[in-house]
Design an enzyme around this catalytic site. Sequence first.
Site, PDB file in Angstrom:
ATOM      1  N   LYS A 256     -32.125 -27.066  64.182  1.00 52.54           N
ATOM      2  CA  LYS A 256     -30.694 -27.399  64.279  1.00 52.54           C
ATOM      3  C   LYS A 256     -30.518 -28.815  64.835  1.00 52.54           C
ATOM      4  CE  LYS A 256     -29.511 -22.525  64.738  1.00 52.54           C
ATOM      5  NZ  LYS A 256     -29.130 -21.379  65.587  1.00 52.54           N
TER       6      LYS A 256
ATOM      7  N   GLN B 298     -28.292 -20.021  71.800  1.00 48.99           N
ATOM      8  CA  GLN B 298     -29.204 -19.325  70.901  1.00 48.99           C
ATOM      9  C   GLN B 298     -29.463 -17.896  71.396  1.00 48.99           C
ATOM     10  OE1 GLN B 298     -30.176 -20.563  67.987  1.00 48.99           O
ATOM     11  NE2 GLN B 298     -31.552 -18.930  67.410  1.00 48.99           N
TER      12      GLN B 298
ATOM     13  N   ASP C 149     -20.802 -21.160  65.966  1.00 50.61           N
ATOM     14  CA  ASP C 149     -21.513 -20.005  65.410  1.00 50.61           C
ATOM     15  C   ASP C 149     -20.533 -19.007  64.796  1.00 50.61           C
ATOM     16  OD1 ASP C 149     -24.305 -19.988  65.532  1.00 50.61           O
ATOM     17  OD2 ASP C 149     -24.324 -19.540  67.689  1.00 50.61           O
TER      18      ASP C 149
HETATM   19  N1  GUN Z   1     -30.175 -16.097  66.710  1.00 52.83           N
HETATM   20  C1  GUN Z   1     -30.430 -15.786  65.413  1.00 52.83           C
HETATM   21  N2  GUN Z   1     -29.516 -16.364  64.600  1.00 52.83           N
HETATM   22  C2  GUN Z   1     -28.665 -17.031  65.407  1.00 52.83           C
HETATM   23  C3  GUN Z   1     -27.524 -17.818  65.148  1.00 52.83           C
HETATM   24  O1  GUN Z   1     -27.068 -18.009  64.008  1.00 52.83           O
HETATM   25  N3  GUN Z   1     -26.909 -18.351  66.237  1.00 52.83           N
HETATM   26  C4  GUN Z   1     -27.358 -18.136  67.493  1.00 52.83           C
HETATM   27  N4  GUN Z   1     -26.673 -18.690  68.510  1.00 52.83           N
HETATM   28  N5  GUN Z   1     -28.422 -17.408  67.772  1.00 52.83           N
HETATM   29  C5  GUN Z   1     -29.070 -16.857  66.726  1.00 52.83           C
END
Ligand code: GUN
Length: 296
Positions: free
Chosen positions: A52, A96, A119
Amino acid sequence: MQIIDGKAVSEQIQKEIAQEVQKIKEAGRKVPHLAAVLVGNDGGSQTYVNHKVKMCQQVGFESTLIHLEETISQEDLLEVVHKLNENESIDGFIVQLPLPKHINETTITLAIHPSKDVDGFHPTNLGRMMLGLPCFLPATPAGILTLLERYQIPTTGKHCVVVGRSHIVGTPMSLLLSRNQKVGNCTVTLTHSRTIDLPSYTRQADILIVALGKPEFITADMVKEGAVVIDVGTTRVPDSSKKSGFTLKGDVKFDEVAPKTSYITPVPGGVGPMTVITLIQNTLLALKLKQTSLWI
Ligand code: GUN
């Protein structure tokens, strides 16, 4: 049968966003800024967060990675979230998941200000999505909509069967495809672990979206001839022949299902690459919503 190339689509969108950011820079305006909070040292989470942050750099965004100890208290993590909510220079941020067991993920998700929740996990964003108001859509279902749109796959009037009802994929996906939108207007069936005779539903699908996390669960006899198959599964299966020690497996038995389909996403290289680029799109949207006061 046509393979839906999520990597190519995400690279195309990456180029489009990089061009837009270049124009923002040339005009001397603020570029989008994403912050990512990573707690602990889970290998998978570290890899995702690094992707990311790297993508931010590639499109010209600012990014901040906040890496916290596994042992951080919930209270201290909440304080980090409050500071990010108040920080004017940061347009959007993510925490995350999963978080360590002593931290309540819902409490943390609820603490993120909805206007920075890129998100799309906050109830305000999920509610706004239902009402068709400006909002951040969860990255995986939004990425799937983008794939259907870019491949010009008709959805109106089609029967879409979603397998899996998670909060971040199956449930929002079923809602998004039933909306009265260009990519939408499907008749949707949402199936899950308690569905009786699942194959009788999957066989009716014009569009089959599978997000249950069981490698190679969907076999050829469960799919209608000519269906569009979207595989969200990404399970790490041990594989000593690989340098990483694992192979990524989808929820669909690709080799036998693919010949029956009109379109299918591979794993890897299908839905996966779309989730990161959708987060980037959401961060650009966060800046735009802030600047245009569209967040009402
Ligand atoms: N863990 C797995 N997928 C995601 C996501 O799209 N966002 C976040 N914050 N954590 C995750």
